[in-house]
Design an enzyme around this catalytic site. Structure first.
Site, short mmCIF file in Angstrom:
data_model
loop_
_atom_site.label_atom_id
_atom_site.label_comp_id
_atom_site.label_asym_id
_atom_site.label_seq_id
_atom_site.Cartn_x
_atom_site.Cartn_y
_atom_site.Cartn_z
N HIS A 389 7.94 -6.20 5.31
CA HIS A 389 8.77 -5.98 6.50
C HIS A 389 10.26 -6.13 6.20
O HIS A 389 11.02 -6.64 7.03
CB HIS A 389 8.36 -6.92 7.63
CG HIS A 389 7.03 -6.58 8.23
ND1 HIS A 389 6.86 -5.58 9.15
CD2 HIS A 389 5.78 -7.11 8.03
CE1 HIS A 389 5.58 -5.50 9.50
NE2 HIS A 389 4.91 -6.41 8.83
N GLN A 413 2.68 0.66 8.70
CA GLN A 413 3.53 1.33 9.68
C GLN A 413 4.26 2.53 9.10
O GLN A 413 5.07 3.16 9.79
CB GLN A 413 4.55 0.34 10.24
CG GLN A 413 3.96 -0.77 11.07
CD GLN A 413 3.55 -1.98 10.24
OE1 GLN A 413 3.76 -2.03 9.03
NE2 GLN A 413 2.93 -2.96 10.88
N ASP A 452 3.41 -11.55 6.23
CA ASP A 452 2.31 -10.71 6.71
C ASP A 452 2.45 -9.28 6.22
O ASP A 452 3.53 -8.81 5.88
CB ASP A 452 2.29 -10.72 8.24
CG ASP A 452 3.57 -10.15 8.86
OD1 ASP A 452 4.65 -10.50 8.36
OD2 ASP A 452 3.47 -9.35 9.81
N GLU A 453 1.33 -8.57 6.19
CA GLU A 453 1.24 -7.12 6.04
C GLU A 453 1.98 -6.57 4.81
O GLU A 453 2.64 -5.54 4.88
CB GLU A 453 1.74 -6.42 7.30
CG GLU A 453 0.86 -6.69 8.49
CD GLU A 453 1.24 -5.85 9.71
OE1 GLU A 453 0.32 -5.46 10.44
OE2 GLU A 453 2.44 -5.59 9.92
N VAL A 454 1.86 -7.25 3.68
CA VAL A 454 2.37 -6.68 2.44
C VAL A 454 1.42 -5.57 2.02
O VAL A 454 0.21 -5.79 1.92
CB VAL A 454 2.49 -7.75 1.34
CG1 VAL A 454 2.78 -7.12 -0.01
CG2 VAL A 454 3.57 -8.76 1.71
#
Length: 673
Positions: A389, A413, A452-454
């Site tokens: 992010h 995303q 989060d979300e790597v």
């Protein structure tokens, strides 16, 4: 980049959604109407909203020029001319984030002419081709009946209510002088009520009809309080400013209910309330990266949190789309990464439009907001979301990348190459500097680092990262990871990197960041993915369980302190039903206010797991909330539902009572259904 003010250029942009049916793929259709007097040729159309085309999506009657996450640029067929009064219609059947609700559609659109001029378009809400279209906005609230389940209007409901008898409703509350802790709370209460209920005169002197409210100190929990009612006034007893403030808030809620609905609610002249919170961590998160919230909005929201007796504000200050806090050592962050727009380092996203849009908080403003929150009994927890992010950050500071990195990876995303590199020494030095500045701004001593979300393919084209991985996990692991380079690895839902080489690299990064946070005397917060690799000192960290319901219990079993915030129940950006006309996201579910209220965050937990349970947190993500009336609809009354779970003993909860009392709770912007 120039804006056209020529009335000959007037454009209308519409989007239509046809959901999948049988074997038929969904269709996302765009229409651009030239309402002006000048034909358009050689142009491209740019639009953004939560809905996201696939990379390389086919466009019927057009061509995809660029898809950057949720921002798309498409062109009409070669030689196309959009004559005055004419319509260009194009469509695609390939979306990586399909529409579930009307708010998923494009929220902003503009044309870029062959000469480079920007022509903004008027944008209408997305229309479903198969449903009645009546978009809902504003907070929905239940009617207040003549006979309520309880005669007192209080949210969250207290621990013990005894001997209540009603009498004459006063015109206001006259706060007497008291001990220093009570005086501090009284000042905060005046400020909160003036902000939330201007013109009501809730606090007033005795000579203007105010009922005397006296204060007394006692030993006990800092957030506990007692109210004793009599015909000649009310006594508030507590041990600390927070307890006095919560007692006053309960009293203020009782007063407002009786004053506004005297046939339904009473004001006591006898009886008592003895109260203390069920949970120590009662939080709310606000994403200010996707949509920016000015200082005045944040302060007003803090008043609402206090009115709900919430005591933690998780301030999500950075994400792929923006960096929102001044760091004096790196002025480029707010110069470049706080703004989005056409041809800027960060393009328009989520409806932010072609012209520079955004903002940030100076350190002086941060200090003011933190002090403001402290007066309300709220600790502020800043989040710098790393190593993933981080697209906006890396656009502002490209020297933090591996200069020899090649290829592309993308987050779920659709953000390209958006992760701070664990093998880049400058990235580690950057984080140490940022954490040091934050520690001086946030006295609560908690610094949240995201994690989060790597994406699975992160750093797969970085020689520095691959060399580090070879040292840590062996040459075979590095070779396997390199095979992810230029391969689309994101999939439905967030990437799961557990056991992958990516998790090894992230853990190495997080170990160093956590060490710098500990050295500053602070606790490290993280999303659940921060557990990868087991590098956190569990005595000086906590995690937020968000992906599913069971994960929090599993992490608590492993010895991590846990805040429960599952997307399925506590993500307030989720639509409240599957109905097309409700706004919001839908990837985690569609929790109604009743679903959120009934959710038990520790159902089935063992005593060993409960020892690591810190509390609960509402999460407000902002992809859908360019329209502030959507904010009011999605957040309220579900925020109060979570607040009642956090405060009220489980056996004391009552939905029928709650939903009536919630009708008197404030929202942020005054948009009501």
């Amino acid at each position: 980049m120039t804006a056209s003010v020529d009335p000959n250029h007037s454009l209308l942009f519409e989007t239509l959604w046809t959901p999948p049916a049988g074997e038929e793929a969904p269709v996302y259709t765009i229409r651009l109407t030239n309402l002006g007097a000048t034909p358009l040729a050689g142009f491209v159309l740019c639009f953004s909203g939560p809905a996201r085309l696939q990379a390389g999506a086919a466009i019927e009657n057009g061509r995809l020029v660029r898809r950057f996450s949720n921002h798309s640029t498409i062109a009409p067929p070669d030689g196309f001319v959009l004559a005055p009064g004419a319509v260009w219609e194009a469509s695609s059947r390939q979306l990586s984030y399909p529409l579930r609700h009307w708010s998923d559609g494009a929220r902003n659109a503009y044309v870029v002419t062959a000469e480079g001029t920007i022509l903004p378009a008027r944008v209408l809400p997305t229309v479903s081709t198969v449903a009645e279209n009546a978009p809902r906005r504003g907070t929905a609230r239940a009617p207040v009946p003549l006979n309520a389940p309880q005669p007192l209007s209080i949210v969250p409901w207290p621990k013990e209510v005894a001997g209540i008898a009603g009498g004459q409703v006063p015109h206001g509350l006259a706060l007497a002088n008291g001990p220093a802790a009570a005086a501090e709370a009284a000042d905060a209460f005046r400020d909160i009520t003036t902000r939330l209920f201007p013109g009501e005169g809730l606090v007033r002197d005795i000579h203007q009809g105010g009922l005397p409210v006296r204060f007394a100190e006692r030993a006990g929990e800092v957030e506990a309080y007692r109210l004793d009612f009599a015909a000649d006034g009310v006594l508030v007893t507590a041990a600390a400013p927070a307890g006095f403030l919560y007692g006053l808030i309960t009293l203020g809620q009782i007063f407002r209910g009786a004053r506004r609905h005297p046939a339904t609610f009473l004001f006591p002249v006898a009886g008592s309330i003895e109260d203390a919170p069920r949970m120590g961590f009662r939080g709310c998160h606000l994403d200010v990266a996707r949509q920016f919230y000015a200082s005045a909005e944040v302060k007003q929201f803090l008043a609402i949190l206090a009115w709900n007796k919430l005591n933690r504000f998780h301030w999500h200050l950075t994400d792929d789309e923006a960096w929102r806090i001044e760091i004096t050592a790196y002025p480029q962050l707010t110069e470049k990464a706080a703004w989005r727009g056409h041809d800027l380092p960060v393009p328009p996203l989520f409806g932010s439009g072609p012209f520079p849009t955004g903002g940030y908080y100076t350190q002086d403003e941060v200090r003011e907001i933190v002090a403001h929150a402290g007066r309300y009994g709220i600790a502020v927890i800043p989040e710098i979301d790393v190593p993933g992010h981080s697209f906006a950050l890396l656009q502002a500071l490209p020297e933090l990348r591996d200069p020899d990195e090649t290829g592309e990876y993308a987050s779920v995303q659709g953000m390209p190459n958006n992760c701070l590199n664990p093998a880049q020494p400058k990235a580690i030095a950057f984080m140490e500097t940022v954490m040091r500045e934050l520690a001086g701004l946030f006295p609560a001593g908690i610094l949240h680092v995201g994690a989060d979300e790597v994406p699975l393919g992160a750093w797969s084209g970085s020689p520095l990262a691959l060399a580090m991985l070879a040292d840590l996990a062996g040459a075979d692991a590095a070779k396997a990871h390199a095979r992810h380079n230029n391969v689309e690895t994101n999939h439905d839902g967030a990437d799961d990197i557990e056991g992958a080489p990516t998790a090894v690299l992230q853990a190495t990064f997080l170990r160093q960041v956590h060490a710098s946070v500990k050295a500053l005397g602070c606790v490290t917060g993280g999303w659940q993915e921060a557990a990868h690799g087991g590098v956190l000192d569990k005595a000086s960290s906590y995690l937020i369980g968000w992906r599913d319901v069971p994960v929090s219990a599993r992490l608590a079993q492993e010895g991590y302190d846990i805040v429960v915030a599952p997307g399925q129940a506590y993500y307030l950006d989720m639509g409240q039903s599957t109905d097309w006309n409700e706004p919001g996201a839908g990837w985690a579910g569609s929790p109604s206010p009743r679903d959120t209220y009934d959710f038990d965050p520790v159902e089935g937990w063992t005593g060993e797991q409960l020892a690591h349970f810190k509390g609960v947190q509402a999460c407000i993500w902002n992809e859908s909330m360019a329209d502030r009336a959507i904010f009011d609809r999605l957040v309220f009354p579900r925020l109060s539902a979570i607040a009642e779970t956090a405060w009220t003993p489980w056996e004391q909860k009552d939905w029928d009572r709650f939903i009536v009392n919630a009708a008197l709770m404030p929202n942020l912007y005054g948009h009501w259904a």
